[in-house]
Write a protein that holds these residues in place. Structure first.
Motif, PDB file in Angstrom:
ATOM      1  N   ARG A 121       0.651  -1.209   0.162  1.00  0.00           N
ATOM      2  CA  ARG A 121       0.191   0.193   0.221  1.00  0.00           C
ATOM      3  C   ARG A 121       0.884   1.211   0.104  1.00  0.00           C
ATOM      4  O   ARG A 121       0.497   2.690  -0.954  1.00  0.00           O
ATOM      5  N   GLY A 145       2.257   4.131  -0.649  1.00  0.00           N
ATOM      6  CA  GLY A 145       2.368   5.463  -2.096  1.00  0.00           C
ATOM      7  C   GLY A 145       1.360   4.748  -3.444  1.00  0.00           C
ATOM      8  O   GLY A 145       1.174   5.632  -3.966  1.00  0.00           O
ATOM      9  N   LYS A 146       0.158   4.364  -2.480  1.00  0.00           N
ATOM     10  CA  LYS A 146      -0.294   4.222  -3.624  1.00  0.00           C
ATOM     11  C   LYS A 146      -1.734   4.746  -3.194  1.00  0.00           C
ATOM     12  O   LYS A 146      -1.511   5.921  -2.724  1.00  0.00           O
ATOM     13  N   ARG A 147      -2.650   5.615  -4.324  1.00  0.00           N
ATOM     14  CA  ARG A 147      -3.457   6.241  -4.636  1.00  0.00           C
ATOM     15  C   ARG A 147      -2.584   7.791  -3.180  1.00  0.00           C
ATOM     16  O   ARG A 147      -3.443   8.466  -3.161  1.00  0.00           O
ATOM     17  N   THR A 148      -1.655   8.330  -4.643  1.00  0.00           N
ATOM     18  CA  THR A 148      -1.789   9.912  -4.432  1.00  0.00           C
ATOM     19  C   THR A 148      -2.227  10.504  -5.359  1.00  0.00           C
ATOM     20  O   THR A 148      -2.283  10.660  -6.520  1.00  0.00           O
ATOM     21  N   THR A 173       1.130   6.440  -8.339  1.00  0.00           N
ATOM     22  CA  THR A 173       1.446   5.628  -7.354  1.00  0.00           C
ATOM     23  C   THR A 173       3.171   6.030  -6.650  1.00  0.00           C
ATOM     24  O   THR A 173       4.052   6.592  -8.331  1.00  0.00           O
ATOM     25  N   GLU A 222       7.183   5.587  -6.813  1.00  0.00           N
ATOM     26  CA  GLU A 222       8.171   4.478  -6.849  1.00  0.00           C
ATOM     27  C   GLU A 222       9.557   4.827  -6.595  1.00  0.00           C
ATOM     28  O   GLU A 222       9.488   6.305  -6.530  1.00  0.00           O
ATOM     29  N   LEU A 252       6.739   9.945  -8.526  1.00  0.00           N
ATOM     30  CA  LEU A 252       4.986   9.446  -9.075  1.00  0.00           C
ATOM     31  C   LEU A 252       4.970   9.247 -10.136  1.00  0.00           C
ATOM     32  O   LEU A 252       5.180  10.254 -11.354  1.00  0.00           O
ATOM     33  N   ASP A 253       4.310   8.512 -10.256  1.00  0.00           N
ATOM     34  CA  ASP A 253       3.677   7.186 -11.562  1.00  0.00           C
ATOM     35  C   ASP A 253       2.021   7.552 -11.853  1.00  0.00           C
ATOM     36  O   ASP A 253       1.491   6.790 -10.501  1.00  0.00           O
ATOM     37  N   TYR A 254       1.369   9.165 -12.576  1.00  0.00           N
ATOM     38  CA  TYR A 254      -0.185   8.838 -11.726  1.00  0.00           C
ATOM     39  C   TYR A 254      -0.482   9.121 -13.595  1.00  0.00           C
ATOM     40  O   TYR A 254      -0.028   9.663 -14.532  1.00  0.00           O
ATOM     41  N   GLY A 272      -0.850   8.058  -0.781  1.00  0.00           N
ATOM     42  CA  GLY A 272       0.341   7.786  -0.394  1.00  0.00           C
ATOM     43  C   GLY A 272       0.596   6.632   0.665  1.00  0.00           C
ATOM     44  O   GLY A 272       1.508   5.663   0.307  1.00  0.00           O
TER      45      GLY A 272
END
Ligand SMILES: Cc1cc2nc3c(=O)[nH]c(=O)nc-3n(C[C@H](O)[C@H](O)[C@H](O)COP(=O)(O)OP(=O)(O)OC[C@H]3O[C@@H](n4cnc5c(N)ncnc54)[C@H](O)[C@@H]3O)c2cc1C
Length: 530
Positions: free
Chosen positions: A288, A290-293, A386, A388, A397-399, A468
């Motif tokens: 979880r 870093g997710k939902r940034t 997310t 990374e 941020l991979d958006y 995140g």
């Protein structure tokens, strides 16, 4: 008349414990009751509350210590010194520019002072979808009230500048709702240079409020000190390993400072906290971190007005419209606001280069810009990005920009242009690589219809980073629990904008202050009654 540098004056008279880590010659180990990583909206409030409770607090900040004596309204200097990656942060694919602070006081030092409570719709959504407890509008009200008083938040009483007034005129002509923005300022000179640090100390950022109060209460501050790694053992963080940074704010000096305390709080903000946790290989059984940034993706529309706008002067944001924010329609909601228009920021917003840029910038005094801030995180088509690590261990941020978001960005182009034409714009240009000026709304609509909604063609940016380290009642979906405690360690807390499970649907600072106050009070109580 010279303006007194409040921070420096108080530091001297109250004998504050300040350390420029970049000047240290040897490795050191420092112990305290609580270590707080980051001194922005979340960290500042937490430091004030915990130090008031009698705890020995140490604040760690990777940015430098810049105070009103340094705030000379020079955009290039301020951006280089006080913004993450010197203003060059972006998403992994470079499609979205990211503005985020990196200085003692965090992003609050360079923000534009708009201060909204968390919308009730957002609080309801969090409770229903993420099991966030004790966070109804009624339950949060005392925390909002306390922070509004602490930071002198009130609706801007001066007339809006022409940039904001255009949005107001446009909304009125269109029959759309609009409002006056509350701001956290005391004795504001209406200069408009909030984004480069307030030279008159009027902005009630953490730099002149909570951080000084914590220092007065005996807290210590280590700046140019970047938390590199948390050392975990047996469900606990044993130590925070920090790298001292040179005066450039980027390069490690080679000195390591190690901080130890029974309680550690992360307040480094979105993107940065997940980065630190990932670098530390923090336990994350459900993947979880870093997710939902979420980011409030922002696009913009440029108008050329017949009269002087001079959008570089005056309170940057004083008018907003939520007309398209919560209405029941098929598509993402968004808030309409305007940005300040100082030259360097304007050229970034416009996104042109070379001759094109110089031609556009020649019209700067007549330029008016409306922005739309999209409310991401509320719909299956916008689940955020997310975080990374890149090869050097830096968070990135991979958006993904989904069809749902593209449709929202396009919808916003129509409405922004409608408002600008209604307010008397001579011509309007949606900020998109393939757009030009349109002289009528009909012409503009036709142009927007044909615009390819694609990365690196549509101009997208954000100054609002959230999530995140999402808070929630279910460990499988969240990083921290309802007390802001990291699910996988007993002495680690996260208190700042990174805990929000969706975007706010309003500029986030007051949401962060109020939630931080609530969590920090609970933490103070549990630590002092133990
Ligand atoms: C140009 C601009 C204008 C804005 N205008 C508004 C506005 O008008 N209204 C509004 O509500 N919001 C605004 N915002 C956003 C708002 O200021 C932020 O959402 C808020 O400050 C975030 O609070 P935070 O505590 O999560 O993080 P921050 O305030 O960003 O604080 C985090 C701090 O932690 C430090 N840090 C991070 N990692 C580490 C580490 N590893 N070691 C040590 N230190 C670390 C950072 O350097 C930073 O100083 C604006 C933002 C920008 C960039």
């Amino acid at each position: 008349m010279a303006i007194q540098d409040i921070f420096k004056t108080r530091a001297q008279s109250e004998n504050w414990d300040l350390h420029d880590a970049g000047l240290k010659q040897q490795n050191e180990t420092i112990e305290a009751d609580v270590i707080i990583v980051g001194t922005g909206a979340g960290g500042g409030v937490t430091a004030e509350v915990l130090s008031q409770a009698g705890l020995k607090v140490v604040m760690i900040e990777e940015g430098g210590l810049y105070t009103s004596d340094n705030f000379n309204m020079d955009e290039l200097e301020a951006t280089a010194n006080m913004y993450q990656e010197s203003g060059g942060r972006s998403t992994k694919d470079g499609a979205i520019s990211i503005f985020q602070g990196r200085t003692v006081g965090g992003t609050t030092v360079i923000n534009w002072t708009s201060s909204f409570r968390t919308p009730p719709q957002t609080l309801d959504f969090w409770q229903k979808e993420f099991g966030i407890e004790d966070a109804s509008q009624q339950q949060m009200a005392p925390y909002f009230e306390q922070m509004e008083q602490r930071l002198n938040v009130s609706k801007w009483a001066m007339p809006p500048n022409a940039n904001n007034d255009t949005l107001k005129q446009g909304c009125e002509k269109q029959g759309w709702s609009w409002g006056v923005i509350p701001r956290n300022v005391a004795g504001c000179w209406d200069l408009g240079y909030c984004g480069t640090g307030c030279p008159t100390n009027a902005k009630q950022s953490m730099l002149v409020t909570t951080v000084p109060e914590a220092l007065k209460n005996g807290a210590s501050l280590y700046y140019r000190c970047s938390a590199h790694k948390l050392h975990f053992s047996e469900h606990k963080v044993d130590a925070v390993e920090c790298r001292a940074l040179k005066a450039d704010g980027q390069t490690p000096t080679g000195i390591t400072l190690t901080f130890k305390a029974p309680t550690i709080v992360l307040s480094g903000g979105a993107i940065n906290n997940p980065g630190l946790l990932l670098r530390s290989q923090a336990p994350d059984p459900h993947g979880r971190i870093g997710k939902r940034t979420t980011i409030h993706p922002v696009n913009a529309s440029l108008a050329s007005m017949a009269h002087d706008v001079n959008g570089f002067y005056g309170a940057p944001q004083s008018i907003y419209s939520d007309h398209f924010q919560w209405q029941d329609r098929d598509g993402i909601g968004y808030k309409l606001e305007v940005p300040p228009l100082q030259p360097a920021l304007s050229s970034q917003i416009l996104g042109f280069h070379g001759l094109d840029l110089s031609e556009q910038m020649a019209d700067l005094p007549n330029m008016q810009v409306v922005i739309a801030l999209l409310r991401d995180g509320f719909h299956e088509g916008s689940q955020g990005g997310t975080v990374e690590l890149d090869d050097g261990g830096k968070p990135i941020l991979d958006y993904p920009i989904t069809d749902y978001l593209w449709q929202g960005l396009k919808h916003a182009h129509y409405t922004m242009a409608e408002a600008q034409f209604a307010a008397g714009a001579k011509q309007v240009m949606p900020l998109h690589h393939d757009a030009g000026y349109a002289k009528t709304m009909a012409e503009c609509r036709k142009m927007i219809d044909a615009l390819p909604m694609e990365k690196h063609r549509e101009r997208i940016m954000t100054a609002h980073l959230m999530g995140g380290c999402a808070m929630g009642g279910d460990e499988r979906q969240s990083v921290v629990d309802n007390n802001a405690k990291f699910y996988q360690a007993d002495n680690l807390y996260v208190i700042d904008g990174s805990v929000f499970p969706t975007s706010i649907g309003a500029n986030p600072q007051l949401s962060i202050y109020a939630m931080a106050l609530k969590q920090a009070k609970k933490l103070a109580q549990s630590l002092t009654s133990a």
